[in-house]
Design an enzyme around this catalytic site. Structure first.
Site, PDB file in Angstrom:
ATOM      1  N   ARG A 160       0.817  -1.204  -0.140  1.00  0.00           N
ATOM      2  CA  ARG A 160       0.107   0.240  -0.042  1.00  0.00           C
ATOM      3  C   ARG A 160       0.903   1.267  -0.066  1.00  0.00           C
ATOM      4  O   ARG A 160       0.329   2.239  -0.586  1.00  0.00           O
ATOM      5  CB  ARG A 160      -0.780  -0.076   1.381  1.00  0.00           C
ATOM      6  N   CYS A 182       6.741  -2.237  25.467  1.00  0.00           N
ATOM      7  CA  CYS A 182       6.750  -0.713  25.859  1.00  0.00           C
ATOM      8  C   CYS A 182       6.560  -0.700  27.420  1.00  0.00           C
ATOM      9  O   CYS A 182       7.623   0.002  27.965  1.00  0.00           O
ATOM     10  CB  CYS A 182       6.073  -0.009  25.021  1.00  0.00           C
ATOM     11  N   SER A 189      -0.645   4.800  21.227  1.00  0.00           N
ATOM     12  CA  SER A 189       0.298   4.667  20.195  1.00  0.00           C
ATOM     13  C   SER A 189       0.830   3.360  20.244  1.00  0.00           C
ATOM     14  O   SER A 189       1.276   2.759  19.531  1.00  0.00           O
ATOM     15  CB  SER A 189       1.538   5.542  20.514  1.00  0.00           C
ATOM     16  N   GLY A 190       0.631   2.639  21.410  1.00  0.00           N
ATOM     17  CA  GLY A 190       0.915   1.150  21.756  1.00  0.00           C
ATOM     18  C   GLY A 190       0.049   0.404  20.623  1.00  0.00           C
ATOM     19  O   GLY A 190       0.628  -0.776  20.250  1.00  0.00           O
ATOM     20  N   LYS A 232       3.405 -10.207  29.458  1.00  0.00           N
ATOM     21  CA  LYS A 232       4.549  -9.901  28.742  1.00  0.00           C
ATOM     22  C   LYS A 232       5.348  -9.185  30.097  1.00  0.00           C
ATOM     23  O   LYS A 232       6.568  -9.188  30.358  1.00  0.00           O
ATOM     24  CB  LYS A 232       4.403  -8.673  27.823  1.00  0.00           C
ATOM     25  N   HIS A 290       2.728   6.020  28.294  1.00  0.00           N
ATOM     26  CA  HIS A 290       2.212   5.351  29.157  1.00  0.00           C
ATOM     27  C   HIS A 290       2.612   5.832  30.764  1.00  0.00           C
ATOM     28  O   HIS A 290       3.832   6.270  30.734  1.00  0.00           O
ATOM     29  CB  HIS A 290       3.054   3.817  29.199  1.00  0.00           C
TER      30      HIS A 290
HETATM   31  P1  A2P Z   1       1.665   0.371   5.746  1.00  0.00           P
HETATM   32  O1  A2P Z   1       1.750   1.858   6.133  1.00  0.00           O
HETATM   33  O2  A2P Z   1       2.256   0.187   4.460  1.00  0.00           O
HETATM   34  O3  A2P Z   1       0.454  -0.128   6.218  1.00  0.00           O
HETATM   35  P2  A2P Z   1       1.690   0.834  13.303  1.00  0.00           P
HETATM   36  O4  A2P Z   1       2.453   0.039  14.179  1.00  0.00           O
HETATM   37  O5  A2P Z   1       1.838   2.408  13.193  1.00  0.00           O
HETATM   38  O6  A2P Z   1       0.212   0.670  12.679  1.00  0.00           O
HETATM   39  O7  A2P Z   1       2.481   0.487  11.858  1.00  0.00           O
HETATM   40  C1  A2P Z   1       2.602  -0.512  11.093  1.00  0.00           C
HETATM   41  C2  A2P Z   1       3.817  -0.474   9.949  1.00  0.00           C
HETATM   42  O8  A2P Z   1       3.773  -1.934   9.622  1.00  0.00           O
HETATM   43  C3  A2P Z   1       3.497   0.421   8.880  1.00  0.00           C
HETATM   44  O9  A2P Z   1       4.569   0.985   8.393  1.00  0.00           O
HETATM   45  C4  A2P Z   1       2.924  -0.510   7.959  1.00  0.00           C
HETATM   46  O10 A2P Z   1       2.969  -0.468   6.791  1.00  0.00           O
HETATM   47  C5  A2P Z   1       3.631  -1.750   8.048  1.00  0.00           C
HETATM   48  N1  A2P Z   1       3.063  -2.973   7.619  1.00  0.00           N
HETATM   49  C6  A2P Z   1       1.635  -3.511   7.754  1.00  0.00           C
HETATM   50  N2  A2P Z   1       1.652  -4.687   7.313  1.00  0.00           N
HETATM   51  C7  A2P Z   1       2.598  -4.927   6.373  1.00  0.00           C
HETATM   52  C8  A2P Z   1       3.027  -5.727   5.440  1.00  0.00           C
HETATM   53  N3  A2P Z   1       2.130  -6.583   5.173  1.00  0.00           N
HETATM   54  N4  A2P Z   1       4.418  -5.824   4.856  1.00  0.00           N
HETATM   55  C9  A2P Z   1       5.085  -4.695   5.297  1.00  0.00           C
HETATM   56  N5  A2P Z   1       4.816  -3.836   6.155  1.00  0.00           N
HETATM   57  C10 A2P Z   1       3.671  -3.884   6.632  1.00  0.00           C
END
Ligand code: A2P
Length: 341
Positions: A39, A128, A158-159, A223, A252
């Site tokens: 995406r 965290c 944020s977590g 955890k 937190h």
């Molecule tokens: P993307 O922005 O393209 O969905 P957060 O913890 O803030 O929700 O962020 C999750 C992170 O993990 C984002 O950078 C997200 O990218 C990435 N991510 C989620 N699914 C995948 C995937 N299938 N492959 C690679 N990165 C991923």
């Protein structure tokens, strides 16, 4: 020596913080690869004034990479960290996937830095809430021994990631204007509310047999028990946690009640915490001002206040601890590990 670095999850809340800390601390970088899901491929993110293009994460993303900082969720780390290690990189993993693997060190640099040396390609960054608790707790453990710890947490959005933070902001606006709000990330009303942590909960049923927590606990709580034992290298540590999500954006808070083995005093506890690495005592009793998420957001240290005797029980004390979840609770701790590497 400069390194070739890849960030998995570069578009996420922790990924973005990793980028800003790498820049602030002038981490020696030869090249920087930003990886996320399909995406986000093609999006640009600014780093040191330059636009870097996000690439889709694949098993071939790691050629020539020395260090991977991974923050895209446990299943992504499970699937891709082995490919990174095979390509010759060291992975500092922010997810829970490898934390309890006996072959993977679980490190808080202020507590067990020497464990980094034991790595076989992967080093895990702890949970965290556990990192934030460990900073004041470890020097107290060393000084007085722990009989028992009881901790209640007040955990930020944020977590649960960047989307959860955005959802909390939108929900606050919508509910403040008496509008209905459709949630997609957080399972319960979050604005003007709080709820016991929504991590998988073990009710003792067959259906929950895979939950990594004993009956009556959720995984977030467990955890705090299991990871503290692993980081401190002491399986006898007794922690009783209750984890709660509160409508705070990114820091937190934890109310920690500690019974010590060795007899001590409030004065001695102040003396230990005043010297504890990564800890700042923040107290302004005249104004009733103690550490709050708004004081602490975006800051590196873990802040401690309300240090006092628990009058209900001998040799027991209370402390109030607040730390930025995205920073020391995740990105900063990972970069400190990388610096030590
Ligand atoms: P993307 O922005 O393209 O969905 P957060 O913890 O803030 O929700 O962020 C999750 C992170 O993990 C984002 O950078 C997200 O990218 C990435 N991510 C989620 N699914 C995948 C995937 N299938 N492959 C690679 N990165 C991923």
């Amino acid at each position: 020596m400069s390194r070739n670095i890849a960030i998995i999850g570069a578009t996420g809340a922790v990924g973005q913080e990793l980028l800003s800390i790498l820049e602030q601390r002038q981490f020696p970088i030869k090249s920087l690869k930003l990886l996320a899901s399909k995406r986000s491929a093609g999006k640009t993110i600014k780093f040191k004034g330059k636009d870097l293009t996000v690439e889709e994460l694949t098993h071939d993303s790691f050629k020539g990479i020395d260090l991977v900082l991974s923050s895209a969720g446990g299943s992504i780390s499970r699937d891709y960290a082995p490919s990174a290690v095979k390509a010759g990189a060291v992975v500092v993993d922010n997810t829970s996937h490898f934390r309890m693997d006996p072959n993977v060190p679980l490190v808080v640099p202020e507590v067990n830095p020497l464990d980094i040396k034991k790595h076989k390609g992967i080093i895990a960054n702890p949970n965290c809430t556990t990192i934030i608790m460990s900073l004041p707790l470890f020097p107290l453990y060393n000084a007085f021994g722990l009989e028992r710890v009881s901790v209640c947490t007040y955990q930020a959005a944020s977590g649960a990631g960047a989307l959860a933070m955005d959802e909390l902001k939108s929900e606050c606006v919508a509910l403040g204007q008496n509008q209905t709000f459709e949630r997609t990330v957080i399972p319960f009303q979050y604005a003007y509310n709080l709820f016991p942590h929504n991590a998988p909960y073990n009710d003792g049923s067959e259906a929950k047999a895979k939950v990594k927590a004993p009956k009556g606990y959720c995984e977030e709580e467990w955890k705090m028990v299991a990871e503290t034992r692993k980081i401190f290298g002491d399986e006898s540590i007794r922690v009783a946690p209750t984890c709660v999500r509160v409508p705070v954006l990114r820091a937190h808070s934890e109310a920690i009640n500690i019974q010590f083995k060795k007899k001590t005093s409030v004065e001695e506890i102040y003396a230990v915490l005043a010297k504890a690495p990564g800890v700042v005592i923040l107290e302004d009793p005249a104004n009733n001002h103690w550490p709050m998420p708004v004081d602490v957001s975006g800051k590196d240290p873990v802040f401690v206040g309300r240090i006092r005797q628990d009058l209900s029980q001998e040799n027991t004390f209370d402390i109030w601890v607040v730390g930025d979840q995205i920073r020391k609770g995740a990105a900063l701790n990972a970069i400190q590990i990388a610096e030590m590497l």
